[in-house]
Write a protein that holds these residues in place. Structure first.
Motif, PDB file in Angstrom:
ATOM      1  N   CYS A   1      57.535  12.513 -48.191  1.00  0.00           N
ATOM      2  CA  CYS A   1      56.823  13.787 -48.282  1.00  0.00           C
ATOM      3  C   CYS A   1      57.079  14.559 -46.993  1.00  0.00           C
ATOM      4  O   CYS A   1      56.734  14.092 -45.902  1.00  0.00           O
ATOM      5  CB  CYS A   1      55.328  13.554 -48.459  1.00  0.00           C
TER       6      CYS A   1
ATOM      7  N   ALA B   1      55.776  17.500 -46.250  1.00  0.00           N
ATOM      8  CA  ALA B   1      54.539  18.152 -45.802  1.00  0.00           C
ATOM      9  C   ALA B   1      53.723  17.229 -44.897  1.00  0.00           C
ATOM     10  O   ALA B   1      53.213  17.659 -43.869  1.00  0.00           O
ATOM     11  CB  ALA B   1      53.700  18.581 -46.998  1.00  0.00           C
TER      12      ALA B   1
ATOM     13  N   ASN C   1      48.675  19.625 -50.250  1.00  0.00           N
ATOM     14  CA  ASN C   1      49.915  20.320 -49.903  1.00  0.00           C
ATOM     15  C   ASN C   1      50.870  20.472 -51.073  1.00  0.00           C
ATOM     16  O   ASN C   1      52.018  20.877 -50.872  1.00  0.00           O
ATOM     17  CB  ASN C   1      50.621  19.593 -48.759  1.00  0.00           C
ATOM     18  N   PHE C   2      50.424  20.160 -52.278  1.00  0.00           N
ATOM     19  CA  PHE C   2      51.303  20.281 -53.434  1.00  0.00           C
ATOM     20  C   PHE C   2      51.730  21.734 -53.626  1.00  0.00           C
ATOM     21  O   PHE C   2      50.905  22.647 -53.626  1.00  0.00           O
ATOM     22  CB  PHE C   2      50.610  19.794 -54.707  1.00  0.00           C
ATOM     23  N   GLN C   3      53.042  21.932 -53.761  1.00  0.00           N
ATOM     24  CA  GLN C   3      53.608  23.240 -54.092  1.00  0.00           C
ATOM     25  C   GLN C   3      54.682  22.998 -55.131  1.00  0.00           C
ATOM     26  O   GLN C   3      55.602  22.214 -54.898  1.00  0.00           O
ATOM     27  CB  GLN C   3      54.217  23.907 -52.865  1.00  0.00           C
ATOM     28  N   PRO C   4      54.598  23.660 -56.269  1.00  0.00           N
ATOM     29  CA  PRO C   4      55.606  23.431 -57.316  1.00  0.00           C
ATOM     30  C   PRO C   4      57.010  23.795 -56.814  1.00  0.00           C
ATOM     31  O   PRO C   4      57.168  24.728 -56.039  1.00  0.00           O
ATOM     32  CB  PRO C   4      55.199  24.364 -58.452  1.00  0.00           C
ATOM     33  N   LYS C   5      57.980  23.029 -57.292  1.00  0.00           N
ATOM     34  CA  LYS C   5      59.371  23.333 -56.964  1.00  0.00           C
ATOM     35  C   LYS C   5      59.718  24.684 -57.556  1.00  0.00           C
ATOM     36  O   LYS C   5      59.284  25.015 -58.652  1.00  0.00           O
ATOM     37  CB  LYS C   5      60.304  22.280 -57.546  1.00  0.00           C
TER      38      LYS C   5
ATOM     39  N   CYS D   1      56.952  18.499 -56.909  1.00  0.00           N
ATOM     40  CA  CYS D   1      56.552  19.146 -55.651  1.00  0.00           C
ATOM     41  C   CYS D   1      57.762  19.437 -54.771  1.00  0.00           C
ATOM     42  O   CYS D   1      58.666  18.612 -54.647  1.00  0.00           O
ATOM     43  CB  CYS D   1      55.577  18.240 -54.897  1.00  0.00           C
ATOM     44  N   ARG D   2      57.750  20.594 -54.134  1.00  0.00           N
ATOM     45  CA  ARG D   2      58.865  20.973 -53.262  1.00  0.00           C
ATOM     46  C   ARG D   2      58.938  20.119 -51.998  1.00  0.00           C
ATOM     47  O   ARG D   2      59.979  20.087 -51.340  1.00  0.00           O
ATOM     48  CB  ARG D   2      58.780  22.453 -52.907  1.00  0.00           C
ATOM     49  N   HIS D   3      57.888  19.419 -51.623  1.00  0.00           N
ATOM     50  CA  HIS D   3      57.880  18.595 -50.407  1.00  0.00           C
ATOM     51  C   HIS D   3      58.394  17.172 -50.640  1.00  0.00           C
ATOM     52  O   HIS D   3      58.683  16.461 -49.691  1.00  0.00           O
ATOM     53  CB  HIS D   3      56.466  18.526 -49.815  1.00  0.00           C
TER      54      HIS D   3
END
Length: 59
Positions: A23, A25, A48-52, A8-10
């Motif tokens: 985290c 986010a 709030n998961f967003q792939p890197k 995750c990007r966060h």
């Protein structure tokens, strides 16, 4: 299946030895993976998961 914070990007690693994972986010640091804390406290998977983003030249 639980969200993988490492993808995750966060997600980030902190310098705090008592709370080494964070985290951005949700703006908290923890000893466990943030997705586990979110699941335990809300009963839901992390929303709030967003792939890197992929790095150029890697597949």
């Amino acid at each position: 299946m639980s969200v993988n914070c490492f993808q995750c990007r966060h997600f980030y690693v902190t310098w705090d030895t008592r709370h080494p994972r964070g985290c951005r986010a949700y703006q908290f640091k923890t000893k466990e993976l943030p997705s586990i804390v979110v699941k335990r406290s809300s009963g839901m998977e992390c929303m709030n998961f967003q792939p890197k983003p992929r790095e150029a030249g890697k597949s």
